[in-house]
Design an enzyme around this catalytic site. Sequence first.
Site, PDB file in Angstrom:
ATOM      1  N   ARG A 256       0.855  -1.175   0.026  1.00 52.52           N
ATOM      2  CA  ARG A 256       0.055   0.024  -0.105  1.00 52.52           C
ATOM      3  C   ARG A 256       0.817   1.242   0.046  1.00 52.52           C
ATOM      4  O   ARG A 256       1.589   1.491   1.105  1.00 52.52           O
ATOM      5  CB  ARG A 256      -0.990   0.051   1.170  1.00 52.52           C
ATOM      6  N   HIS A 260      -3.332   4.227   4.909  1.00 47.79           N
ATOM      7  CA  HIS A 260      -4.539   3.086   5.036  1.00 47.79           C
ATOM      8  C   HIS A 260      -5.680   4.090   4.477  1.00 47.79           C
ATOM      9  O   HIS A 260      -6.484   3.494   3.552  1.00 47.79           O
ATOM     10  CB  HIS A 260      -4.805   2.612   6.596  1.00 47.79           C
ATOM     11  N   TYR A 269       4.557   4.989  11.437  1.00 45.25           N
ATOM     12  CA  TYR A 269       4.975   3.463  11.710  1.00 45.25           C
ATOM     13  C   TYR A 269       5.870   2.812  10.596  1.00 45.25           C
ATOM     14  O   TYR A 269       6.139   1.582  10.851  1.00 45.25           O
ATOM     15  CB  TYR A 269       3.523   2.815  11.784  1.00 45.25           C
TER      16      TYR A 269
END
Lengths: 355, 325
Positions: A256, A260, A269
């Site tokens: 990805r 998100h 992260y």
Amino acid sequence: MKKRVFEGGVDYVQILDKDGKVDEELEPKIAGDTLKKMYYHMVLQRKWDRKNMALQRTGRIFTYAPCEGQEGVQIGAMMATEAQDWIFPTYRESYLYHLRGVPLWKINLTWRGMEDGLKLDPKLRMWPAAIPIGTQLPYGAGAGYTIKMRGEKAAVLVFGGDGATSEGEFHDALNFSGVFETPCVFLISNNGWAISTPRKIQTKAETIAQKALAYGFQGLQVDGNDILAVYKYVKEALERARSGKGPFLIEAITYRMGPHTTADDPKRYRSEEEVAYWRERDPIERFKKYLYRKNLLNEEEEKKIEEETQKIVEEEVKKMEEFKPDPKDIFKYQYGGKFALTKNLEEQMKECFGE
Amino acid sequence: MKAHMVKALNMALYQEMERDESIVVLGEDVGVNGGVFRVTEGLYEKFGRRRVMDTPLSEAGIIGFSIGMATTGLRPIAEIQFQGFDYNAYHHIQQHASKIRNRTRGMMHCPMIVRLPYSGGIRALEHHSDSLETIYIHLPGIIVVCPSSPYEAKGLLAACARAEDPVMFFEPKRLYRAFKEEVPEERYEIELGKANVVKKGGDVTLISWGAMTYLCKMAVEELEKKGIDVEHIDLRTLHPCDWETVVQSVKKTGRCVVVHEAVKTLGFGAEIATRIMEKAFYYLEAPIKRVTAWDINIPLPALEDYYFPDKERIIKGVEEVMKEG
């Protein structure tokens, strides 16, 4: 006595490497027009996806879940289906409705916060995208049973992510599908992250594909950024399913590239190095090189597709913004038949609209 | 023929499966074994394993699989062995079964029935005796039905088999074999969304469903002897509820007692009382009384009789309301 009672393994397949070089032994025979159509949709999907990120930032749509980086697995798998196959997408596969004729402006109504975007003719055989993680998996298994009961020569393509494999639904879906031998292909887009949770926290297992073995069928791992591999093996698995050979699990390794959703900041992260590593493995870039080598694409055509897709995206945004929902619809579809608009709901509707 | 509720339900399932080939019965032990309560007995032999499916042991799997079937053209009738075990399937009902029609603006719907043997009274193990109808009544898009006798069970299940939305069908398991009554062998339907006035009366409205209707009928007979003329309403369909019948009755009697097996706090009685307050407050001559289970976790079977309303508590509740005002 001691004896081995189970043997199993999982293969990984890549046909087109990151530089666009093809493994000729594995290369599928795909018509030139189909290859061009794949490219066209990947380009249009990325343009539309980036536009949607911008639309969200300027308040013209609400929360959006981007799909940049996953075009190879999504377009490849969808193009491997036939019209009679049922599709169970997640929120990240919303572009795929367009491959069955739903206009982009209409798909975007959902991201604009209107149910009208999900007003899908059941003849399309596409379930409205599931938002709660993994719920679509057992529904896909059940749809497979409908196909079986009716004796249709059709299959079900069920999408899911790596995070969804931790849900009980993944277990239920694969277990029921295995036991009742439903014609289902479960396609897990392992994009490395479930919001901030890395794949290694979802399961101790080496691969997701190997989980199929425990349910009594086969699993395969493919390079999800290689549209040729995705197309070839999803098509094979769907054909197997249609001919009554039961379910199959495919784990597509992808990434990805974006957050998100628009509400997420992936810098918290994951490292820039990791993102750069995957940028080099972009599904569109490598496929473009492949098409150039096959003389199916040249600079002039590439430019034409760029301009055409850009124009489409702009026009679709306009149509999206022109659409006005009927507020009364919020009351009208709670039930069908005799409960379609109960006296109770009718009273509340009048109160809501000050009548 | 004279039949108890298990037989009545079994007849309905048999007839509906004969009538409509898209009906598939599924659940744990519903096939070869005929269901742990024998409600599906004989169906496997008649319709075969493709239409009467013994499933893996997973409530969430059964309901998830059913939603997939129902939204693509079949009409599943799922059995959850005991309602107390349906929590792990609740999210499927709440997130998708209840919403699919609205979120597709009527393009798709989910015509399935979930049969739920519920509540206590049969000395079952821990976790087997819940009465959680309220958690489903809380969901728009869901139909909640609860029969109170063999005749009602057959007619309501037949109607549910033609309903266009998901039905949670609460079967009071203590009534499964409690008594027999005349049940027509031919197919008939009892209209959904319509309460049954079990007995007309002028003094007080008594509202119940399921097994409590059975107890209330006995209570009404004794109250009659004491000179109290009760109007007894069996709701049958809890959601969407027949508020007109309830409100009309209370406007006539001015008094109301609601009886249910669920806990008092936020039990359906709370909603019924509030609706009456909204629509018939000035007709009331006494506060509305709720005769319910206590607000405690269900005791294990040795002490469960302390928990559920019984005939005596119902009689006492009605007498209390009659003394007021």
